[in-house]
Design a protein around this motif. Structure first.
Motif, PDB file in Angstrom:
ATOM      1  N   GLY A 154       0.802  -1.221   0.000  1.00  0.00           N
ATOM      2  CA  GLY A 154       0.000   0.000   0.000  1.00  0.00           C
ATOM      3  C   GLY A 154       0.829   1.262   0.000  1.00  0.00           C
ATOM      4  O   GLY A 154       0.323   2.340  -0.327  1.00  0.00           O
ATOM      5  N   ASP A 155       2.098   1.157   0.364  1.00  0.00           N
ATOM      6  CA  ASP A 155       2.991   2.311   0.354  1.00  0.00           C
ATOM      7  C   ASP A 155       3.922   2.322  -0.863  1.00  0.00           C
ATOM      8  O   ASP A 155       4.746   3.227  -1.003  1.00  0.00           O
ATOM      9  CB  ASP A 155       3.858   2.304   1.620  1.00  0.00           C
ATOM     10  CG  ASP A 155       3.041   2.472   2.876  1.00  0.00           C
ATOM     11  OD1 ASP A 155       2.073   3.255   2.853  1.00  0.00           O
ATOM     12  OD2 ASP A 155       3.358   1.801   3.880  1.00  0.00           O
ATOM     13  N   ALA A 156       3.790   1.319  -1.736  1.00  0.00           N
ATOM     14  CA  ALA A 156       4.795   1.101  -2.783  1.00  0.00           C
ATOM     15  C   ALA A 156       4.494   1.837  -4.080  1.00  0.00           C
ATOM     16  O   ALA A 156       3.337   1.953  -4.504  1.00  0.00           O
ATOM     17  CB  ALA A 156       4.928  -0.390  -3.067  1.00  0.00           C
ATOM     18  N   LEU A 157       5.574   2.291  -4.709  1.00  0.00           N
ATOM     19  CA  LEU A 157       5.527   2.807  -6.075  1.00  0.00           C
ATOM     20  C   LEU A 157       6.033   1.687  -6.984  1.00  0.00           C
ATOM     21  O   LEU A 157       7.150   1.225  -6.839  1.00  0.00           O
ATOM     22  CB  LEU A 157       6.408   4.050  -6.215  1.00  0.00           C
ATOM     23  CG  LEU A 157       6.285   4.891  -7.487  1.00  0.00           C
ATOM     24  CD1 LEU A 157       6.950   6.255  -7.286  1.00  0.00           C
ATOM     25  CD2 LEU A 157       6.906   4.227  -8.716  1.00  0.00           C
ATOM     26  N   MET A 158       5.185   1.261  -7.916  1.00  0.00           N
ATOM     27  CA  MET A 158       5.503   0.144  -8.800  1.00  0.00           C
ATOM     28  C   MET A 158       5.647   0.624 -10.234  1.00  0.00           C
ATOM     29  O   MET A 158       4.917   1.508 -10.691  1.00  0.00           O
ATOM     30  CB  MET A 158       4.410  -0.925  -8.732  1.00  0.00           C
ATOM     31  CG  MET A 158       4.671  -2.124  -9.623  1.00  0.00           C
ATOM     32  SD  MET A 158       3.410  -3.422  -9.451  1.00  0.00           S
ATOM     33  CE  MET A 158       1.992  -2.618 -10.218  1.00  0.00           C
ATOM     34  N   VAL A 159       6.588   0.008 -10.971  1.00  0.00           N
ATOM     35  CA  VAL A 159       6.813   0.344 -12.376  1.00  0.00           C
ATOM     36  C   VAL A 159       6.867  -0.934 -13.198  1.00  0.00           C
ATOM     37  O   VAL A 159       7.402  -1.950 -12.757  1.00  0.00           O
ATOM     38  CB  VAL A 159       8.131   1.130 -12.559  1.00  0.00           C
ATOM     39  CG1 VAL A 159       8.370   1.451 -14.039  1.00  0.00           C
ATOM     40  CG2 VAL A 159       8.109   2.416 -11.744  1.00  0.00           C
ATOM     41  N   THR A 160       6.303  -0.865 -14.394  1.00  0.00           N
ATOM     42  CA  THR A 160       6.511  -1.891 -15.408  1.00  0.00           C
ATOM     43  C   THR A 160       6.637  -1.178 -16.745  1.00  0.00           C
ATOM     44  O   THR A 160       6.122  -0.063 -16.909  1.00  0.00           O
ATOM     45  CB  THR A 160       5.372  -2.921 -15.438  1.00  0.00           C
ATOM     46  OG1 THR A 160       5.776  -4.051 -16.228  1.00  0.00           O
ATOM     47  CG2 THR A 160       4.102  -2.337 -16.025  1.00  0.00           C
ATOM     48  N   HIS A 200      14.167   5.200  -5.356  1.00  0.00           N
ATOM     49  CA  HIS A 200      13.043   6.021  -5.815  1.00  0.00           C
ATOM     50  C   HIS A 200      11.819   5.194  -6.181  1.00  0.00           C
ATOM     51  O   HIS A 200      10.711   5.726  -6.243  1.00  0.00           O
ATOM     52  CB  HIS A 200      13.460   6.864  -7.020  1.00  0.00           C
ATOM     53  CG  HIS A 200      14.618   7.763  -6.754  1.00  0.00           C
ATOM     54  ND1 HIS A 200      14.583   8.761  -5.798  1.00  0.00           N
ATOM     55  CD2 HIS A 200      15.848   7.826  -7.313  1.00  0.00           C
ATOM     56  CE1 HIS A 200      15.752   9.393  -5.779  1.00  0.00           C
ATOM     57  NE2 HIS A 200      16.520   8.841  -6.682  1.00  0.00           N
ATOM     58  N   VAL A 201      12.019   3.913  -6.472  1.00  0.00           N
ATOM     59  CA  VAL A 201      10.948   2.987  -6.852  1.00  0.00           C
ATOM     60  C   VAL A 201      11.033   1.784  -5.927  1.00  0.00           C
ATOM     61  O   VAL A 201      12.125   1.368  -5.527  1.00  0.00           O
ATOM     62  CB  VAL A 201      11.096   2.560  -8.336  1.00  0.00           C
ATOM     63  CG1 VAL A 201      10.163   1.409  -8.675  1.00  0.00           C
ATOM     64  CG2 VAL A 201      10.830   3.752  -9.262  1.00  0.00           C
ATOM     65  N   ASP A 202       9.864   1.206  -5.582  1.00  0.00           N
ATOM     66  CA  ASP A 202       9.835   0.097  -4.628  1.00  0.00           C
ATOM     67  C   ASP A 202       9.673  -1.268  -5.281  1.00  0.00           C
ATOM     68  O   ASP A 202      10.087  -2.276  -4.688  1.00  0.00           O
ATOM     69  CB  ASP A 202       8.689   0.311  -3.630  1.00  0.00           C
ATOM     70  CG  ASP A 202       8.800   1.639  -2.914  1.00  0.00           C
ATOM     71  OD1 ASP A 202       9.794   1.836  -2.192  1.00  0.00           O
ATOM     72  OD2 ASP A 202       7.901   2.482  -3.103  1.00  0.00           O
ATOM     73  N   LEU A 203       9.088  -1.327  -6.474  1.00  0.00           N
ATOM     74  CA  LEU A 203       8.726  -2.616  -7.045  1.00  0.00           C
ATOM     75  C   LEU A 203       8.687  -2.526  -8.566  1.00  0.00           C
ATOM     76  O   LEU A 203       8.137  -1.568  -9.128  1.00  0.00           O
ATOM     77  CB  LEU A 203       7.340  -3.023  -6.521  1.00  0.00           C
ATOM     78  CG  LEU A 203       6.706  -4.318  -7.022  1.00  0.00           C
ATOM     79  CD1 LEU A 203       7.527  -5.532  -6.588  1.00  0.00           C
ATOM     80  CD2 LEU A 203       5.265  -4.431  -6.487  1.00  0.00           C
ATOM     81  N   VAL A 204       9.299  -3.507  -9.230  1.00  0.00           N
ATOM     82  CA  VAL A 204       9.212  -3.656 -10.680  1.00  0.00           C
ATOM     83  C   VAL A 204       8.756  -5.069 -10.973  1.00  0.00           C
ATOM     84  O   VAL A 204       9.299  -6.033 -10.419  1.00  0.00           O
ATOM     85  CB  VAL A 204      10.563  -3.395 -11.377  1.00  0.00           C
ATOM     86  CG1 VAL A 204      10.458  -3.651 -12.881  1.00  0.00           C
ATOM     87  CG2 VAL A 204      11.032  -1.967 -11.130  1.00  0.00           C
ATOM     88  N   ILE A 205       7.742  -5.205 -11.826  1.00  0.00           N
ATOM     89  CA  ILE A 205       7.250  -6.516 -12.250  1.00  0.00           C
ATOM     90  C   ILE A 205       7.249  -6.554 -13.766  1.00  0.00           C
ATOM     91  O   ILE A 205       6.662  -5.679 -14.412  1.00  0.00           O
ATOM     92  CB  ILE A 205       5.836  -6.792 -11.702  1.00  0.00           C
ATOM     93  CG1 ILE A 205       5.842  -6.816 -10.166  1.00  0.00           C
ATOM     94  CG2 ILE A 205       5.293  -8.113 -12.252  1.00  0.00           C
ATOM     95  CD1 ILE A 205       4.468  -7.010  -9.551  1.00  0.00           C
ATOM     96  N   GLU A 206       7.898  -7.574 -14.338  1.00  0.00           N
ATOM     97  CA  GLU A 206       8.009  -7.697 -15.790  1.00  0.00           C
ATOM     98  C   GLU A 206       7.834  -9.154 -16.199  1.00  0.00           C
ATOM     99  O   GLU A 206       7.931 -10.077 -15.378  1.00  0.00           O
ATOM    100  CB  GLU A 206       9.392  -7.222 -16.265  1.00  0.00           C
ATOM    101  CG  GLU A 206       9.726  -5.788 -15.896  1.00  0.00           C
ATOM    102  CD  GLU A 206       9.399  -4.779 -16.973  1.00  0.00           C
ATOM    103  OE1 GLU A 206       8.340  -4.931 -17.631  1.00  0.00           O
ATOM    104  OE2 GLU A 206      10.189  -3.851 -17.152  1.00  0.00           O
ATOM    105  N   THR A 207       7.620  -9.360 -17.504  1.00  0.00           N
ATOM    106  CA  THR A 207       7.570 -10.703 -18.082  1.00  0.00           C
ATOM    107  C   THR A 207       8.375 -10.721 -19.378  1.00  0.00           C
ATOM    108  O   THR A 207       8.754  -9.669 -19.912  1.00  0.00           O
ATOM    109  CB  THR A 207       6.125 -11.137 -18.391  1.00  0.00           C
ATOM    110  OG1 THR A 207       5.569 -10.263 -19.391  1.00  0.00           O
ATOM    111  CG2 THR A 207       5.256 -11.092 -17.142  1.00  0.00           C
ATOM    112  N   ASN A 208       8.635 -11.923 -19.862  1.00  0.00           N
ATOM    113  CA  ASN A 208       9.256 -12.119 -21.187  1.00  0.00           C
ATOM    114  C   ASN A 208      10.637 -11.485 -21.318  1.00  0.00           C
ATOM    115  O   ASN A 208      11.023 -11.040 -22.405  1.00  0.00           O
ATOM    116  CB  ASN A 208       8.342 -11.585 -22.297  1.00  0.00           C
ATOM    117  CG  ASN A 208       6.983 -12.272 -22.304  1.00  0.00           C
ATOM    118  OD1 ASN A 208       6.894 -13.487 -22.168  1.00  0.00           O
ATOM    119  ND2 ASN A 208       5.931 -11.484 -22.431  1.00  0.00           N
TER     120      ASN A 208
END
Length: 261
Positions: A154-160, A200-208
């Motif tokens: 809930g506190d995270a900044l996520m990027v993909t 600066h970013v908390d989470l990155v989720i990627e595929t492939n």
């Protein structure tokens, strides 16, 4: 090879790749689609020129080392030391004139990532690490990199880079996580991972992802205190579906949600 000599050589690889790439950026250049009818997958003369320059430098200095790159055939992939090269990670951003791309340079020893760099020659920024530490060098000077604490999704900044790059099933699982984070942003390619390392970013989720997309980034992220796994929590050296976090609490929560999606 000592640590100081090795670091100097990686910076030299970054120098020659940047010199090869920059004459093509924001200029008229030919773009070839190498997807053969699948999703648009562009490659430019800049990609090839940069990889050729790096391969030539590696051959000259370390002829026994292997090389795995995006544009050309593998050389000695079973060697003790193998370089992983992605001359332009974020080619679509590159051809659009956007600076969210970078050159990825990684070194694997006996299958384990031991050094990595992301170089953005237009902005003149470098993020690099050896798994035990990570540093930044750029217009703002030079400093140590470190992830930031984040107690919950809930506190995270996520990027993909883009959910449209995911298949339907993976996109649905990603969206479960996205519903729980404070904010999500799209775009960034390799830059997103470096922003985790920079706090600066908390989470990155990627595929492939391909192996050369992630291996050079692993020593940077882990050197800054971050976590890199696949969606099952296993090592991500083979690419595929990847989760990167700056805080173990966020990482574990994301993995749990991805498993339920």
């Amino acid at each position: 090879m000592g640590a100081v000599d090795f670091e100097a050589f990686v910076h030299e690889l970054a120098d020659v790749s940047g010199q090869a790439i920059l004459p093509f950026f924001r200029t008229a250049l030919g773009v070839e689609d190498k997807s053969r009818g699948a999703a648009f997958d562009p490659v430019t003369a800049a990609d090839r020129a940069a990889e050729q320059a790096m391969r030539a430098l590696i051959r000259r200095n370390f002829p026994g080392h292997g090389v795995i790159g995006e544009e050309y055939d593998n050389e000695r992939p079973d060697a003790e030391f193998v370089w992983m090269l992605d001359p332009i990670d974020g080619t679509k951003s590159f051809i659009a004139g956007m600076p969210a791309w970078g050159t990825l340079i990684g070194l694997v020893r006996n299958g384990r990532p031991v050094y990595g760099m992301m170089h953005q020659p237009f902005i003149r920024e470098r993020f690099y690490g050896d798994g035990d530490g990570a540093r930044y060098r750029g217009p703002a000077g030079e400093r140590k990199l470190g992830v930031r604490a984040c107690g919950s999704l809930g506190d995270a900044l996520m990027v993909t880079t883009s959910p449209r790059l995911m298949n339907e099933a993976d996109r649905a699982r990603f969206e479960v996580v996205e519903e729980h984070v404070r904010m999500s942003r799209y775009g960034g390619d390799c830059y997103a991972y470096c922003m985790v390392a920079a706090g600066h970013v908390d989470l990155v989720i990627e595929t492939n992802l391909q192996d050369h997309d992630i291996v050079p980034l692993i020593p940077i992220i882990e050197g800054a205190g971050g976590i890199v796994t696949d969606w099952s929590g296993d090592p991500a050296v083979g690419g595929g579906r990847v989760v990167v976090s700056g805080d173990r609490r966020v990482h574990d929560a994301a993995l749990e949600m991805l498993a339920k999606g």
